[in-house]
Design a protein around this motif. Structure first.
Motif, PDB file in Angstrom:
ATOM      1  N   CYS A  22       1.883   9.340  -5.835  1.00  0.00           N
ATOM      2  CA  CYS A  22       2.266  10.708  -5.438  1.00  0.00           C
ATOM      3  C   CYS A  22       3.437  11.199  -6.281  1.00  0.00           C
ATOM      4  O   CYS A  22       3.481  12.361  -6.699  1.00  0.00           O
ATOM      5  N   ALA A  23       4.397  10.318  -6.539  1.00  0.00           N
ATOM      6  CA  ALA A  23       5.555  10.704  -7.348  1.00  0.00           C
ATOM      7  C   ALA A  23       5.158  11.036  -8.778  1.00  0.00           C
ATOM      8  O   ALA A  23       5.794  11.876  -9.434  1.00  0.00           O
ATOM      9  N   LEU A  29       0.837  -1.201   0.000  1.00  0.00           N
ATOM     10  CA  LEU A  29       0.000   0.000   0.000  1.00  0.00           C
ATOM     11  C   LEU A  29       0.874   1.254   0.000  1.00  0.00           C
ATOM     12  O   LEU A  29       0.599   2.223  -0.715  1.00  0.00           O
ATOM     13  N   LYS A  30       1.910   1.245   0.823  1.00  0.00           N
ATOM     14  CA  LYS A  30       2.810   2.397   0.873  1.00  0.00           C
ATOM     15  C   LYS A  30       3.527   2.581  -0.466  1.00  0.00           C
ATOM     16  O   LYS A  30       3.699   3.712  -0.941  1.00  0.00           O
ATOM     17  N   LEU A  31       3.933   1.475  -1.075  1.00  0.00           N
ATOM     18  CA  LEU A  31       4.587   1.550  -2.373  1.00  0.00           C
ATOM     19  C   LEU A  31       3.638   2.115  -3.433  1.00  0.00           C
ATOM     20  O   LEU A  31       4.024   2.965  -4.248  1.00  0.00           O
ATOM     21  N   GLN A  32       2.396   1.655  -3.417  1.00  0.00           N
ATOM     22  CA  GLN A  32       1.418   2.126  -4.392  1.00  0.00           C
ATOM     23  C   GLN A  32       1.153   3.622  -4.247  1.00  0.00           C
ATOM     24  O   GLN A  32       1.190   4.374  -5.230  1.00  0.00           O
ATOM     25  N   MET A  33       0.886   4.071  -3.014  1.00  0.00           N
ATOM     26  CA  MET A  33       0.606   5.487  -2.804  1.00  0.00           C
ATOM     27  C   MET A  33       1.825   6.347  -3.102  1.00  0.00           C
ATOM     28  O   MET A  33       1.719   7.446  -3.663  1.00  0.00           O
ATOM     29  N   TYR A  52       1.173  15.942  -0.588  1.00  0.00           N
ATOM     30  CA  TYR A  52      -0.234  15.552  -0.723  1.00  0.00           C
ATOM     31  C   TYR A  52      -0.934  15.693   0.628  1.00  0.00           C
ATOM     32  O   TYR A  52      -2.010  16.298   0.734  1.00  0.00           O
ATOM     33  N   LEU A  53      -0.326  15.134   1.676  1.00  0.00           N
ATOM     34  CA  LEU A  53      -0.934  15.165   3.005  1.00  0.00           C
ATOM     35  C   LEU A  53      -1.051  16.593   3.530  1.00  0.00           C
ATOM     36  O   LEU A  53      -2.064  16.962   4.138  1.00  0.00           O
ATOM     37  N   ALA A  54      -0.026  17.396   3.280  1.00  0.00           N
ATOM     38  CA  ALA A  54      -0.065  18.780   3.754  1.00  0.00           C
ATOM     39  C   ALA A  54      -1.200  19.544   3.090  1.00  0.00           C
ATOM     40  O   ALA A  54      -1.936  20.293   3.744  1.00  0.00           O
ATOM     41  N   GLU A  55      -1.375  19.322   1.787  1.00  0.00           N
ATOM     42  CA  GLU A  55      -2.460  19.993   1.078  1.00  0.00           C
ATOM     43  C   GLU A  55      -3.820  19.467   1.526  1.00  0.00           C
ATOM     44  O   GLU A  55      -4.763  20.227   1.709  1.00  0.00           O
ATOM     45  N   MET A  56      -3.923  18.155   1.719  1.00  0.00           N
ATOM     46  CA  MET A  56      -5.194  17.564   2.155  1.00  0.00           C
ATOM     47  C   MET A  56      -5.583  18.054   3.543  1.00  0.00           C
ATOM     48  O   MET A  56      -6.710  18.463   3.781  1.00  0.00           O
ATOM     49  N   TRP A  57      -4.661  18.013   4.474  1.00  0.00           N
ATOM     50  CA  TRP A  57      -4.969  18.433   5.846  1.00  0.00           C
ATOM     51  C   TRP A  57      -5.169  19.939   5.944  1.00  0.00           C
ATOM     52  O   TRP A  57      -5.978  20.429   6.710  1.00  0.00           O
ATOM     53  N   GLY A  58      -4.436  20.674   5.128  1.00  0.00           N
ATOM     54  CA  GLY A  58      -4.621  22.116   5.120  1.00  0.00           C
ATOM     55  C   GLY A  58      -6.000  22.493   4.648  1.00  0.00           C
ATOM     56  O   GLY A  58      -6.645  23.404   5.191  1.00  0.00           O
ATOM     57  N   GLU A  59      -6.511  21.766   3.637  1.00  0.00           N
ATOM     58  CA  GLU A  59      -7.864  22.032   3.137  1.00  0.00           C
ATOM     59  C   GLU A  59      -8.892  21.684   4.202  1.00  0.00           C
ATOM     60  O   GLU A  59      -9.892  22.374   4.365  1.00  0.00           O
ATOM     61  N   HIS A  60      -8.633  20.626   4.964  1.00  0.00           N
ATOM     62  CA  HIS A  60      -9.567  20.248   6.020  1.00  0.00           C
ATOM     63  C   HIS A  60      -9.640  21.337   7.082  1.00  0.00           C
ATOM     64  O   HIS A  60     -10.695  21.627   7.624  1.00  0.00           O
ATOM     65  N   ARG A  61      -8.490  21.960   7.394  1.00  0.00           N
ATOM     66  CA  ARG A  61      -8.496  23.006   8.406  1.00  0.00           C
ATOM     67  C   ARG A  61      -9.271  24.227   7.934  1.00  0.00           C
ATOM     68  O   ARG A  61      -9.849  24.959   8.713  1.00  0.00           O
ATOM     69  N   GLY A  96       4.682   8.915   7.565  1.00  0.00           N
ATOM     70  CA  GLY A  96       5.655   8.038   6.945  1.00  0.00           C
ATOM     71  C   GLY A  96       5.099   7.259   5.787  1.00  0.00           C
ATOM     72  O   GLY A  96       5.650   6.258   5.394  1.00  0.00           O
ATOM     73  N   THR A  97       3.957   7.687   5.220  1.00  0.00           N
ATOM     74  CA  THR A  97       3.403   6.998   4.068  1.00  0.00           C
ATOM     75  C   THR A  97       4.490   6.816   3.030  1.00  0.00           C
ATOM     76  O   THR A  97       4.666   5.781   2.459  1.00  0.00           O
ATOM     77  N   CYS A  98       5.217   7.816   2.819  1.00  0.00           N
ATOM     78  CA  CYS A  98       6.500   7.899   2.153  1.00  0.00           C
ATOM     79  C   CYS A  98       6.711   9.370   1.904  1.00  0.00           C
ATOM     80  O   CYS A  98       5.767  10.149   1.845  1.00  0.00           O
ATOM     81  N   SER A  99       7.967   9.758   1.806  1.00  0.00           N
ATOM     82  CA  SER A  99       8.269  11.178   1.684  1.00  0.00           C
ATOM     83  C   SER A  99       7.629  11.787   0.448  1.00  0.00           C
ATOM     84  O   SER A  99       7.370  12.987   0.395  1.00  0.00           O
ATOM     85  N   LEU A 100       7.330  10.940  -0.548  1.00  0.00           N
ATOM     86  CA  LEU A 100       6.753  11.443  -1.790  1.00  0.00           C
ATOM     87  C   LEU A 100       5.334  11.957  -1.597  1.00  0.00           C
ATOM     88  O   LEU A 100       4.843  12.723  -2.426  1.00  0.00           O
TER      89      LEU A 100
END
Length: 468
Positions: free
Chosen positions: A340-341, A332-336, A458-467, A450-454
């Motif tokens: 993202c890359a 799953l981590k490899l796929q995501m 994505y996470l920053a943008e997703m969580w920022g939108e949630h805020r 740690g999903t992976c640095s790539l």
């Protein structure tokens, strides 16, 4: 004296006249309150009686056609095809989607199915022999087919080895034109349920095919739903059962189910429209009405429900790991990380008219044209490369492919109005299931940073939108 006699005679005559012709008001109508009470009582009794006899349990629910009311199949009492339905908050007497007149829809779909130009151009598919059904291409090779502006270019779309079914089943599938409804049960995972609300001509104009393996057939025999000695061509109600020799395909039963789910246009080359129905669902609206309302009227290539909770792909990936929906967390981590890359982004309004990145893929409606066929082929290749969790690759394929697929992502309320969802089999019917890999614990690494640095951006943008 004469005057008194005259008065007495007049009174007697009046009384005699009134005795013959006068009408007295019944006591029941002399009280307005009593009248309204009785009217209310009789109206309530009538409605209770009507609802108790109505199959929909609704008061004066309108219908665009006269559906078939008789049972399509009589199941043995111990089969329990209607056990463990998942309750919803929606009302079955109101609909969030409008359906046209049944007979008009029937004629329109028949006419469009004869017009082959509506389904052009036709894709060309790669031929070959491989150890894997889909060819198991590398990431670079798979991505190279996403840009398909050249109609003469062949694309990989499964069938790199023979799909193991009988000749009679294959012939029946090739004869199916117009609309086909497809489902699958592997490893006796679900019950076979008959659709409701079929129009009078739908059985003549819609094919119903259920793909099963040996384990599922054994479960049906255990419940005396079928008899193995009767025939190799099994029929249960509207469903024609197609036995798949799954030992020649994938070890994972879910991956075998992906073949009819996404390669339906190749299994049924002469069908013009299709509906995929997960075996946990029971359709309660005629397939012709669904195709017309959600695909044809919306002028799209395919229609699929939005996920009831998630909007972003990584939300679904985190839930997949947390609830152990897929056993290999590292994959799953490899796929995501791979997605993202390659540019996967969280959902924003810039992706409109796509209203979400995460579907509920239990119900998929398609027009078998270039858009939906290309999307289905590309998505199948991703599922073979990683895992059969199609919601994880959905947005990546949809956003990266060219030309774009026209998609109607309808609301959850629509989904709940057109299908009833049941739980998967809690117990398996006298069948010994193949051992599946043990679930690895859903590591918090996938759900934090740690999903992976790539995927950090994505996470920053997703969580920022949630805020916000």
């Amino acid at each position: 004296m004469k005057r008194n006699k005259w008065k007495i005679g007049k009174v007697i005559g009046r009384s005699q006249f009134m005795g013959k012709a006068s009408l007295t008001t019944p006591l029941i109508f002399q009280s307005k309150r009593l009248c309204f009470s009785l009217l209310y009582l009789f109206t309530t009794l009538f409605l209770v009686f009507y609802v108790s006899l109505s199959p929909t349990k609704c008061i004066f629910r309108s219908s665009p056609f006269d559906p078939i009311q008789s049972p399509l199949f009589s199941y043995p009492p111990n089969y329990g095809e209607h056990k463990y339905a998942i309750s919803t908050a929606r009302s079955s007497c109101t609909s969030s989607v409008r359906f046209s007149d049944y007979w008009m829809v029937l004629q329109k779909i028949q006419d469009s199915s004869r017009n082959s130009s509506m389904f052009m151009p036709v894709l060309r598919y790669m031929q070959g022999n491989a150890d894997s059904f889909g060819g198991n291409f590398s990431t670079q090779k798979r991505i190279s087919y996403f840009d398909h502006l050249d109609n003469g270019k062949a694309i990989p779309c499964g069938f790199m080895k023979e799909f193991p079914i009988s000749k009679s089943d294959r012939a029946a599938m090739e004869k199916c034109g117009g609309v086909v409804v497809v489902s699958a049960i592997f490893s006796d995972h679900d019950k076979i349920r008959q659709p409701k609300g079929l129009g009078l001509k739908s059985r003549e104009n819609v094919c119903f095919f259920m793909f099963v393996d040996y384990t599922t057939l054994k479960g049906l025999d255990y419940h005396k739903v079928i008899s193995p000695e009767s025939s190799s061509d099994y029929k249960i109600g509207v469903w024609r059962l197609v036995r798949v020799s799954s030992q020649h395909l994938y070890k994972n039963p879910a991956m075998n189910g992906v073949i009819p789910k996404y390669l339906v246009h190749r299994l049924f080359p002469n069908s013009k429209y299709s509906i995929w129905v997960d075996a946990k669902l029971q359709l309660v609206v005629d397939p012709l009405l669904l195709i017309h309302s959600l695909v044809i009227s919306e002028d799209v290539d395919m229609a699929i429900s939005k996920h009831p909770f998630f909007v972003h792909t990584l939300e679904e990936a985190m839930a997949t790991a947390r609830w152990k929906k897929w056993w290999d967390i590292e994959s799953l981590k490899l796929q995501m990380g791979t997605y993202c890359a390659l540019g996967l982004k969280p959902w924003t309004k810039e992706k409109l008219p796509y209203t979400s990145d995460v579907p509920d893929s239990a119900l998929i409606l398609r027009k078998h044209g270039k858009g939906s066929n290309l999307f289905s082929c590309l998505l199948f290749n991703e599922l073979e490369a990683f895992n059969p969790r199609d919601q994880l690759a959905f947005a990546f394929v949809r956003d990266k492919m060219k030309p774009k697929v026209k998609m109607n992502m309808f609301d959850v309320e629509v989904f709940e109005n057109i299908a009833v969802e049941y739980r998967h089999n809690l117990k398996h019917s006298g069948t010994k299931l193949p051992k599946s890999p043990k679930n690895k614990r859903g590591s918090p690494v996938l759900s934090v940073n740690g999903t992976c640095s790539l995927c950090e951006s994505y996470l920053a943008e997703m969580w920022g939108e949630h805020r916000n």
